[in-house]
Scaffold this active site. Structure first.
Site, PDB file in Angstrom:
ATOM      1  NE  ARG A   1      -4.144   0.046   2.148  1.00  0.00           N
ATOM      2  CZ  ARG A   1      -5.201   0.326   1.158  1.00  0.00           C
ATOM      3  NH1 ARG A   1      -5.731   1.694   0.967  1.00  0.00           N
ATOM      4  NH2 ARG A   1      -6.183  -0.238   0.952  1.00  0.00           N
TER       5      ARG A   1
ATOM      6  CD  GLU B   1      -7.215   3.322   6.484  1.00  0.00           C
ATOM      7  OE1 GLU B   1      -6.102   2.161   7.173  1.00  0.00           O
ATOM      8  OE2 GLU B   1      -7.448   2.351   5.747  1.00  0.00           O
TER       9      GLU B   1
END
Length: 781
Positions: A324, A728
């Protein structure tokens, strides 16, 4: 200042989806009535477990004398790895995480054994009486040294496109550099805790503080050598988690269950804060090396980037976390040629784990540091460099380095809007004038953008289930696979169900997330809680609504198109009946009023061998402007003002979304400024409590904090009510604070030199960077 959008439709006006409804447990949180794992009362004979921890970073156990532990007052049992009836390794994805040390110590603070006693105090005191001798092994504690030795937990992954050599040769300028970003402690209010209760069928009920009940169920079953059907994990709420309870909660559930299995009595386990710090994982520290090629106008032509994630002693979730980071190494910027390598570096410390953003912040910060360097080298405002490199629909600048096409070009207009509403250009001039007249105090300003991909990058995790019951009085019980950790997921999903059935929220009861109600669930992570569980709950609600619609049409002799659910009533042609009365009628006619729901995210795929695909269903965007003042004689600084604009699509609950944005921004600011993890030469974590580890206080929140949800920006993808994830993405808005501090330091050299400012930008690092700028100016004269 909060900017709440007006209700957009009748759903919002009725206080359902789209309405700024308060958190379903808000009163309980404030009054202390909300129950957490350690608040749960066990049977009168409940026992308490506590771990004994290692005191070296790496080595073999020569001997472990537990006789004094066993003889200590109140001790009922002492458990070692030899007492585990099933699996001894509880690695979530790959092996490498022993439940209890088995002859080898892998980090300072590893669990060696477990004491079970009549009280927590007795268990904790007894755990300190162990006599353990070690044969130490040289440890790797420095990420750069470990990288040089290729000391990895998993193989390196690579993403590339374009002819990088050609791009570098053709560019006007090139820069090389290195950058460090530190880790971060989750610092949840409720520490790691679990309670296990033996069942009369030989099974086990575990009350856990976990983001992943199904994984906890699986691992408890494996440790106890039981089928999963005999283990139930129950999660009503967590007092914060932030990723630290995705895999790290499993160990404590397994230990409590193991102790309960051996004793036949309920067992509770709760870690003291210092031991929680030592024994649980953090955000991954990262080290990056880069070579960037760019033209004089700041346009990036090529990027060679190495990202080295400090994984600690085991893989845990590091493969996906470093992936990621690589996915987000572009942030909002088009890279015509790129070669990005992600290393999974092993160090002999606690295994680092999930943390809000899951690698995305580290990759994004590495890129924002590069943008700042390019701005200094070209003499341009960093905002202009950012805007020049944004993805766009023109000239083919709309595809990421991993092959996903950008379909919504939101970031340009969003940044323009924020630039205007925050008066960026005027404030930039004011700050320049202030700095020219202020020799000690320097102000800085920065606007940084965020593009964050939404989905689990492991495809099979993008699924969710729900269970919905309508009772004959019209009340509704809702259960789904998502866990509540303070973010308001239960509230949002209940609003979705209320909107589908057009009933008042007071009719809906959200019950604990339980593996015996909704099986095989994914963790509540990756900002996907509302996306996945909201769709699953809507699926269940629509099934019941369809049955009731068919029944009402037949009962009242009208077509199904004439049956309308609205504000607690059901209209069938000229007839009208309350939702509760219709439920009673349907029951009498033997219509099922219970349904399961299911959802899987469409379109997503990623071929890891080819390093190409569409790992994300969509992107969430945002931007923040931060203004700081820095004392160049001490390195101290203060955040004066922050302005934020966040794209949440069509908000499910603006009040909760703004709360998440504010909290995420402050948490991101803490990661990049005050929160510093320090390990000693012996591998012991030195910053093991709030006295030495500094999270932001309320006084660190700026006096002016403006938050706006980007208006009129529904998600073009078919998400729940066209909303976007908000858990997030806001954390990375905190990068603007780091960039503003850097801007203030750079003013000491008239922005002709680039400050070296690793994160976190502690006052010590700021002071050193200021000294470097002053030395630069001295060399110019």
């Amino acid at each position: 200042m909060r900017r709440l959008p007006q209700a957009r439709n009748s759903r919002a006006a009725a206080g359902l989806a789209g309405h700024p409804l308060r958190h379903e447990s808000a009163v309980g949180h404030v009054t202390g009535q909300a129950s957490y794992v350690d608040d749960r009362r066990g049977p009168a004979d409940t026992l308490y477990a506590y771990p004994g921890l290692s005191s070296i970073a790496r080595g073999n156990i020569s001997s472990m004398d537990l006789s004094a532990v066993q003889c200590a007052p109140g001790v009922v049992d002492v458990i070692t790895s030899n007492d585990i009836p099933g699996h001894r390794d509880i690695g979530a994805v790959f092996p490498g995480d022993p439940l209890l040390a088995d002859g080898e110590v892998l980090f300072y603070g590893q669990v060696l054994f477990v004491v079970v006693a009549n009280s927590q105090l007795a268990a904790r005191r007894a755990a300190r009486l162990a006599q353990v001798e070690y044969a130490p092994i040289d440890s790797h504690l420095d990420v750069e040294e470990a990288l040089a030795e290729a000391y990895f937990v998993r193989p390196t992954h690579r993403q590339s496109r374009g002819d990088l050599d050609r791009a570098q040769a053709a560019a006007d300028k090139q820069l090389t550099g290195e950058f460090h970003s530190g880790g971060q402690e989750q610092m949840y209010l409720e520490g790691q805790a679990a309670m296990a209760v033996p069942q009369d069928d030989g099974g086990m009920l575990v009350y856990a503080s976990t983001q992943h009940p199904s994984e906890g169920q699986k691992l408890v079953a494996e440790v106890l050598n039981l089928p999963m059907s005999k283990v139930t994990v129950d999660v009503r709420r967590m007092g914060g988690a932030f990723g630290g309870k995705e895999t790290n909660a499993n160990q404590w559930s397994c230990i409590a269950a193991l102790a309960a299995h051996r004793s036949g009595r309920s067992v509770k386990l709760r870690l003291a804060r210092a031991d929680d710090f030592a024994a649980t994982g953090k955000r991954h520290p990262f080290f990056s090396r880069y070579q960037v090629a760019f033209d004089n106008d700041g346009t990036i032509k090529g990027l060679d980037l190495e990202l080295a994630g400090n994984c600690g002693m085991s893989p845990d979730l590091s493969d996906a976390i470093v992936d990621r980071a690589m996915f987000h190494a572009d942030n909002c910027y088009f890279l015509p040629a790129a070669d990005i390598r992600g290393h999974r570096v092993r160090t002999d410390t606690v295994s680092h784990t999930a943390f809000r953003g899951f690698g995305g912040p580290q990759g994004m910060l590495a890129m924002e540091n590069i943008i700042e360097q390019v701005a200094t080298a070209t003499g341009l405002d960093p905002l202009d460099v950012r805007k020049r490199n944004f993805y766009s629909a023109e000239d083919g600048r709309d595809t990421t380095h991993y092959g996903q096409k950008i379909e919504q070009h939101i970031i340009g207009p969003l940044v323009e809007r924020l630039e205007n509403t925050a008066n960026y250009r005027a404030r930039r001039q004011e700050i320049s004038a202030f700095n020219a007249q202020s020799p000690v105090l320097k102000r800085g300003l920065a606007l940084t953008p965020v593009k964050f991909g939404i989905s689990f990058t492991v495809q099979h995790l993008n699924q969710a289930g729900a269970l919905l019951h309508v009772y004959t009085d019209g009340s509704i019980q809702l259960n789904h696979g998502g866990t509540e950790m303070g973010q308001g997921l239960y509230t949002k999903v209940a609003q979705i169900v209320a909107s589908e059935l057009q009933v008042d929220m007071s009719r809906i009861t959200c019950t604990s997330t339980r593996t015996d109600k909704v099986p095989n669930t994914s963790p509540t992570a990756a900002s996907s809680g509302s996306d996945l569980n909201g769709m699953a709950a809507r699926d269940a609600a629509r099934k019941i609504k369809s049955r009731l619609t068919t029944f009402a049409a037949g009962h009242f002799g009208v077509s199904e198109s004439e049956v309308v659910f609205e504000q607690g009533e059901v209209k069938a042609g000229q007839e009208s009946i309350s939702f509760a009365d219709l439920a009673q009628l349907a029951y009498l006619q033997r219509i099922s009023l219970s349904a399961t729901g299911f959802y899987k995210t469409p379109k997503i795929h990623y071929n890891r061998d080819m390093a190409n695909g569409r790992p994300f269903f969509y992107y969430a965007y945002g931007a923040a402007v931060s203004e700081v003042v820095v004392d160049t004689l001490t390195g101290e600084y203060r955040l004066l003002q922050a302005d934020i604009c966040q794209d949440v699509g069509q908000s499910l609950n603006p009040a909760l979304d703004i709360g998440q944005i504010e909290g995420g921004f402050i948490q991101g600011m803490g990661w990049l400024t005050s929160e510093e993890l320090i390990w000693g030469e012996d591998g012991r974590l030195q910053t093991a409590g709030p006295a030495s580890y500094k999270i932001p206080a309320i006084s660190d929140t700026p006096a002016t904090l403006n938050v706006e949800l980007l208006p009129d920006s529904p998600n073009t993808e078919a998400t729940i009510f066209h909303s976007k994830a908000v858990g997030e993405p806001p954390l990375m808005l905190g990068i603007s604070v780091w960039a503003a501090i850097r801007d203030a330091i750079g003013s000491l050299a008239d922005h002709r030199a680039s400050p070296a400012l690793n994160a976190p930008a502690t006052p010590e690092r700021v002071l050193l960077a200021c000294a470097d700028m002053q030395k630069f100016m001295e060399r110019q004269t």
